[in-house]
Design a protein around this motif. Sequence first.
Motif, PDB file in Angstrom:
ATOM      1  N   UNK A   3       0.824  -1.220   0.000  1.00  0.00           N
ATOM      2  CA  UNK A   3       0.000   0.000   0.000  1.00  0.00           C
ATOM      3  C   UNK A   3       0.855   1.265   0.000  1.00  0.00           C
ATOM      4  N   UNK A   4       2.094   1.171   0.469  1.00  0.00           N
ATOM      5  CA  UNK A   4       3.000   2.319   0.369  1.00  0.00           C
ATOM      6  C   UNK A   4       3.238   2.626  -1.112  1.00  0.00           C
ATOM      7  N   UNK A   5       3.377   1.563  -1.905  1.00  0.00           N
ATOM      8  CA  UNK A   5       3.557   1.736  -3.356  1.00  0.00           C
ATOM      9  C   UNK A   5       2.316   2.356  -3.981  1.00  0.00           C
ATOM     10  N   UNK A   6       1.158   1.905  -3.521  1.00  0.00           N
ATOM     11  CA  UNK A   6      -0.086   2.495  -4.050  1.00  0.00           C
ATOM     12  C   UNK A   6      -0.231   3.942  -3.597  1.00  0.00           C
ATOM     13  N   UNK A   7       0.374   4.284  -2.473  1.00  0.00           N
ATOM     14  CA  UNK A   7       0.326   5.676  -2.020  1.00  0.00           C
ATOM     15  C   UNK A   7       1.212   6.556  -2.921  1.00  0.00           C
ATOM     16  N   UNK A   8       2.465   6.117  -3.112  1.00  0.00           N
ATOM     17  CA  UNK A   8       3.364   6.926  -3.949  1.00  0.00           C
ATOM     18  C   UNK A   8       2.866   7.012  -5.395  1.00  0.00           C
ATOM     19  N   UNK A   9       2.433   5.870  -5.900  1.00  0.00           N
ATOM     20  CA  UNK A   9       2.147   5.800  -7.346  1.00  0.00           C
ATOM     21  C   UNK A   9       0.657   5.667  -7.612  1.00  0.00           C
ATOM     22  N   UNK A  10      -0.101   6.364  -6.813  1.00  0.00           N
ATOM     23  CA  UNK A  10      -1.564   6.284  -6.885  1.00  0.00           C
ATOM     24  C   UNK A  10      -2.084   6.411  -8.304  1.00  0.00           C
ATOM     25  N   UNK A  11      -1.497   7.370  -9.064  1.00  0.00           N
ATOM     26  CA  UNK A  11      -2.059   7.591 -10.397  1.00  0.00           C
ATOM     27  C   UNK A  11      -1.634   6.539 -11.420  1.00  0.00           C
ATOM     28  N   UNK A  12      -0.885   5.525 -10.993  1.00  0.00           N
ATOM     29  CA  UNK A  12      -0.591   4.425 -11.923  1.00  0.00           C
ATOM     30  C   UNK A  12      -1.691   3.363 -11.865  1.00  0.00           C
ATOM     31  N   UNK A  13      -2.605   3.502 -10.902  1.00  0.00           N
ATOM     32  CA  UNK A  13      -3.594   2.440 -10.690  1.00  0.00           C
ATOM     33  C   UNK A  13      -5.007   3.028 -10.654  1.00  0.00           C
ATOM     34  N   UNK A  14      -5.969   2.180 -10.978  1.00  0.00           N
ATOM     35  CA  UNK A  14      -7.360   2.646 -10.906  1.00  0.00           C
ATOM     36  C   UNK A  14      -7.820   2.589  -9.456  1.00  0.00           C
ATOM     37  N   UNK A  15      -8.924   3.280  -9.184  1.00  0.00           N
ATOM     38  CA  UNK A  15      -9.471   3.269  -7.826  1.00  0.00           C
ATOM     39  C   UNK A  15      -9.906   1.849  -7.440  1.00  0.00           C
ATOM     40  N   UNK A  16     -10.372   1.136  -8.432  1.00  0.00           N
ATOM     41  CA  UNK A  16     -10.806  -0.248  -8.183  1.00  0.00           C
ATOM     42  C   UNK A  16      -9.609  -1.106  -7.739  1.00  0.00           C
ATOM     43  N   UNK A  17      -8.486  -0.898  -8.420  1.00  0.00           N
ATOM     44  CA  UNK A  17      -7.277  -1.651  -8.027  1.00  0.00           C
ATOM     45  C   UNK A  17      -6.838  -1.274  -6.610  1.00  0.00           C
ATOM     46  N   UNK A  18      -6.915   0.034  -6.321  1.00  0.00           N
ATOM     47  CA  UNK A  18      -6.544   0.471  -4.980  1.00  0.00           C
ATOM     48  C   UNK A  18      -7.450  -0.211  -3.951  1.00  0.00           C
TER      49      UNK A  18
END
Length: 768
Positions: free
Chosen positions: A607-622
Motif C-alpha cells: 500500500x506504500x507503493x499504491x500511495x506513492x504511485x496512486x495515479x498508476x492504478x485505478x481506484x478499483x485496483x486500490x
Amino acid sequence: MNQDYIIPNEWSIVEEGFDPKTVKSSESLFSIGNGAMGQRANFEEDYSGETFQGSYIAGVYYPDKTRVGWWKNGYPEYFAKVLNAPNWIGINVFVNQEKLDLNTCKEISNFRRELNMKEGWLSRSFKATLQNNIQINVVSKRFLSLQFDELGVINYSVTPINSDAEITLTSYLDGAITNEDTNWDDQFWNITDITQENHQSFIQATTMKTDFHTCTFMESRVFVDNQLVNLDCEEINSSASVSTSYTNQTKQGQTIAIHKFGGYVVDRNHDKFKLVEAAKNILKKGTDLGFEKLLELQKKSWTQIWDMADITIEGDVKAQQAIRFNIFQLNQTYLGTDASLNIGPKGFTGEKYGGSTYWDTEAYCIPFYMATKDQKVARTLLEYRYNHLEKAIENAEKLGFKNGAALYPMVTMNGEECHNEWEITFQEIHRNGAIAFAIYNYHRYTNDYSYIPEKGLEVLIAIARFWHQRATYSTDKGKYVILGVTGPNEYENNINNNWYTNYIAKWCIDYAVECLYKVADAYREDSIRILKKTKVTKAEIEKWKEVAENMFFPYSEEHKVFLQQDGFLDKDLVTVADLDQSQRPINQHWSWDRILRSPYIKQADTLQGFYFFEDHFSEEELERHYNFYEPFTVHESSLSPCVHSVQAAKLGKMDEAYTFYLRTSRLDLDDYNHEVHEGLHITSMAGTWMSIVEGFGGMRVKDNKLSFTPRIPKQWKGYSFKINFRNQVLKVNIHQNKTDFELDSGDELTILVNDKLVVVTPNDLVTV
Ligand code: BGC
C-alpha cells in the motif's frame, strides 16, 4: 489500554495531578525544542523517582562502536548516537535546608503542566509540603528561543505558604551526563574546562571521537516579589558541574524567583577557541532583553509558524489538540535553516533510533515541509542527500557495487551508514527509492525543475545504477528479480521480489532516464557537466532500461492483487481481527521467527507503493489491494496508519479513515504503542498532516494543478488548512456541505475541485 491522562485542550497539552507513573511519559510529551536544540520536559529541580533525563544539541553525535553477535562483512563500524548533552536547566530548591524533591514530599497538590503550543512554552505549577511541614507554591515556565536558537530561559519561582522560610535556589550546570542508549557504556563527553566569572558559568566539553566542541552556559537573575535583588551568592565549581546558590529569608507569602538564561554554543557554528566569548554574547542578548521580552519574541515567532501551518478542526477538541501537537513537534524539530541537519524519528525527545535521518524524511516529511514552509526548506532537505552522494557511492562500493552506484544509508548522521542489522542495513534497500521519489515529488509540487539539472540528476543516475546492478535475471521467470530484501514491512526479512521494492526500482530507472533526456534537451551545460562527471553512456542506459522493462512483479490471479512478495499466499492467512488481542502488539509478545512466518504487516508496504504511485492504478485496483492488505496490517510502526488513512478516505471509507487519523495523530498522546516514555514519533507526525490534507482534503497535484476532493469525518463540523503552493498561500475551509477556498495574495490560481476547474482570485472567497 491506551493512556488517557492528557486533558483535551485546543492549544495546549495539559496534565493535572501528580502521578509518578506518568513522569517519564510526560517528559516526552511536554518536550521542547527549537530546531537547534531540544530537551525532554525534565523537572528543573532534582527528582529521585523514575525519570529519563535528556537534552540534545542538533548535529552533535557520538559514533558508538558497533555491537553485534556475529560480525558480517559490510557492517558499519559504528552506530551514531544522538548525544545526551550537559544539563543547563537544573535549579535545586532548599527550604530551611531541606531539598525539594517531588518524590519525597509529604503532599503534592494542584500539580499542573502545560505545553502551550500557540506560544511555544512549557510551564509547571504545584503546591508541595516538605517533610519539615513547610508548604511552598512553585511555578516554572521555560522555553527554547526560536529567535536566538542557542538560548533557553526559565522563570522559576517559590512562595512559602504557611510560614516564613529560608529559601535557597541553586542554579547549576551539570556535565556528568550519560546516555541511556550506549553499546559499551563509553564515556561520551570529555570536560575540558569549567569556569565562572561575573555570575556567569561555562562548561566546555568535547565529544569523544567526533570532537565536537561545545560550551554549556548559564546566568541567573533573582527577584523577590518581582523586584530584582542582588543577593549574596555562593559559587561552587567541581570537576563536572558548576553551581550558583542564592539564599533569601523569605516571608510567608513572599515570592522568590530566578530567571535563568542558558543553552549551548557549538563549534558547528563558532570558532572552537572562542566558544566562551560566543556564549557571553548570547547571554548578553538574553539578559538585556530579559525573560518577558524574550517570551514576547517567542510568541511572535510561533504566531508566524502557525499562521502558515495551523490546521483547525471544529467540533472535536481531541482531534484539534492532536493535529496541533503534531505540527508543533515537527516545527520544534526541524526548521530548515541548517542544510546539515535533518529530522530524526525521535527528534529531541529521546535517544532511540540513534542517527538522525531515515527514509522517513523523504517518504513522509517532505510533503509537510513543502506545503507549510517556503519551498526552499524542502529543497534543503533534498540537498542534504545530494551532499551525501559520495558517501552513498562509497557505501555501495563497500557492498560490492561499482561504477558510481549509490546505496543511501538506512540511518545516518553524516552520510555514512550507521545501522547494523543485516536484514535492514543490507536488505532494506527500498530507501533508495524514496530518495528518488522525493525529487520527483518536489518537482511535481513546486514546479521547480532547476533542482534536477543542478543536483538531483546525479543522485538519480547513481540510484538507477544501483537498481540495475542489484536486480538479477531469472532464466526460470524470463524476468529480472530482486532477491533477499526487506520491504517497508520489517516483519518480513530476506524475501524475494518484494513488490514495493521491485516497483520503485523500475520507477527509479524510468524516471532517471526521463530526466537524463529532459536535461540533455533543455539544460545543455548541466547535461555536459553531468555526463562528464558520471560517464553515463547510451549503452549503459539501454542496460538499465532492459531491467526496468522486464522487472518481475509477483501477482495473484486468484485475488487479483500484487503480492507483497514471492510466497505470501503460503502463509496462514488469519486476519488481525481474528488474532488473540492479548498477543498484541505482536512485537512485544512473539519471537522474531514467529513474526516472520506470520502474515502480519508492520506498516504499509504494497500500500506504500499504491500511495506513492496512486495515479498508476485505478481506484478499483486500490480498493482491491486495500481490502486485501489492511486486514493483515498491525500498524506497529508509527508510519503506518497515516497511509491507510489517506487511502481509506480516498475510497470513501470515512469511519476507517477517521479511526486511522486518530491513531496516527494521538499515537503519542494516547500512547498506542506503549513506548512514549522513550520519546515521541516525530517523523510520523508529518503523516498525520498528510492524513488531513491529502486524506480528508484529498489534496493532490494533478495535471500540474492543485486538486482537491474534500471529505469530512462526520464527527467534525469543519476543518481548515493553509498550503503554500508555488509561493501562493491558499486557505481551504471544509464544512459538511461546502468548501471555501481563499487566496491570501498573488495571482489567480486555477485549481481542480472534484475534478472540475475552479478559479480562485486573491482575497475573494470561492465556495464550492
Ligand atoms: C520503521 C521504519 C522507520 C523507522 C524509523 C521503523 O520502526 O519500520 O520504516 O524508518 O522505524 O522511524
